[in-house]
Design an enzyme around this catalytic site. Structure first.
Site, PDB file in Angstrom:
ATOM      1  N   SER A  84       7.449  12.856 -20.198  1.00  0.00           N
ATOM      2  CA  SER A  84       6.815  14.022 -19.588  1.00  0.00           C
ATOM      3  C   SER A  84       7.797  15.196 -19.518  1.00  0.00           C
ATOM      4  O   SER A  84       8.264  15.672 -20.543  1.00  0.00           O
ATOM      5  CB  SER A  84       6.252  13.630 -18.219  1.00  0.00           C
ATOM      6  OG  SER A  84       5.269  14.541 -17.790  1.00  0.00           O
ATOM      7  N   HIS A 234      -0.757   8.104 -18.328  1.00  0.00           N
ATOM      8  CA  HIS A 234       0.415   8.960 -18.519  1.00  0.00           C
ATOM      9  C   HIS A 234       1.724   8.210 -18.277  1.00  0.00           C
ATOM     10  O   HIS A 234       2.716   8.465 -18.964  1.00  0.00           O
ATOM     11  CB  HIS A 234       0.316  10.162 -17.571  1.00  0.00           C
ATOM     12  CG  HIS A 234       1.416  11.157 -17.738  1.00  0.00           C
ATOM     13  ND1 HIS A 234       1.746  11.711 -18.963  1.00  0.00           N
ATOM     14  CD2 HIS A 234       2.279  11.708 -16.837  1.00  0.00           C
ATOM     15  CE1 HIS A 234       2.754  12.565 -18.803  1.00  0.00           C
ATOM     16  NE2 HIS A 234       3.100  12.576 -17.530  1.00  0.00           N
TER      17      HIS A 234
END
Length: 261
Positions: A84, A234
């Site tokens: 990320s 995620h």
């Protein structure tokens, strides 16, 4: 900025960079697995974990932090992996300093801008009354009104720690995150390209890397391959650690086999 870090194992250097609101602790389990064959460096990014806080916070600064870390530790041809926010910082570092790493691994993030989507998280963390807080369970109850997902709250509250006077504080610099959130959701500086082996790992249930992002990824990372773990979101590495480990190790083995030929 000097990044706080810990090391595990011996062998080729393998640097792991966490995402927004994360810490190096998030990668300890997989770090131990990778340390069976590599020397793993688990680093706390700027304004996170035990690394010092700063009002200045953007991807150029984080890329500079990575460069300073690689050079200060005299790492030769390290593998750089980031999730990320850490993945975006790693991409910018690689594009600007291709000679300072051997392989790049990017976890569930694309080289593009994202709409701001952390407002509720920031509001929830700021709403927790640290002065009167007695326990993590109490913090969890206060955060629930803003973040209903229990696993996300568990992840966020890993930032909470007790000071020497037994009061609570945040590891993450919430003020710097809030004041710079637009910079953290914007794209990195895309210049030239990174020609070396690159792996993108995306979660099949995540919306961070979409099919239409492939062209941009290939433009700036022409040697990239993209792998999907369908059952993961995620936090790919936490949701499917065994598959994640296998994908990374297969990639590194194939790179090594190709270089030997």
């Amino acid at each position: 900025m000097n990044l706080h870090f810990r090391t595990l194992g011996e062998g080729r250097p393998f640097v792991i960079l966490h995402g927004l609101f994360g810490t190096s602790d998030n990668w300890q389990t997989l770090g131990r697995r990778f340390s069976e064959t590599h020397k793993v460096y688990l680093a706390d990014m700027r304004n996170h974990g035990r690394t010092e806080h700063s009002a200045a916070f953007d991807y150029q600064l984080m890329a500079d932090d990575i460069k300073e870390f690689v050079e200060s530790e005299n790492l030769q041809d390290p593998i750089i992996m980031g999730h990320s926010m850490g993945g975006k910082a790693a991409m910018q570092f690689a594009l600007q300093n291709p000679e300072l790493l051997s392989e790049l691994i990017v976890v569930d993030i694309a080289p593009k801008s994202y709409p701001p989507h952390h407002d509720e998280i920031i509001a929830g963390l700021k709403a927790i009354d640290l002065a009167s807080l007695k326990s993590r369970n109490e913090a969890d109850e206060q955060l629930k009104a803003y973040v209903p997902e229990a696993d996300t709250r568990l992840f966020l509250l890993k930032n909470l720690y007790r000071k020497e006077d037994n009061t609570f504080a945040w590891r993450a610099n919430l003020q710097a995150v809030e004041e710079n959130i637009d910079k953290l959701t914007n794209n990195i500086q895309l210049a030239s390209s990174f020609p070396k082996p690159t792996l993108f790992i995306r979660g099949g249930r995540s919306r961070y890397i979409k099919p239409e992002d492939t062209a941009t990824i290939k433009e700036y990372f022409p040697a990239a391959r993209i792998e999907t773990i369908e059952e993961a979101g995620h936090w790919v590495h936490a949701e499917a650690p065994e598959k994640f480990y296998d994908i990374v190790m297969n990639f590194l083995k194939q790179v090594l086999d190709t270089s030997i030929r």
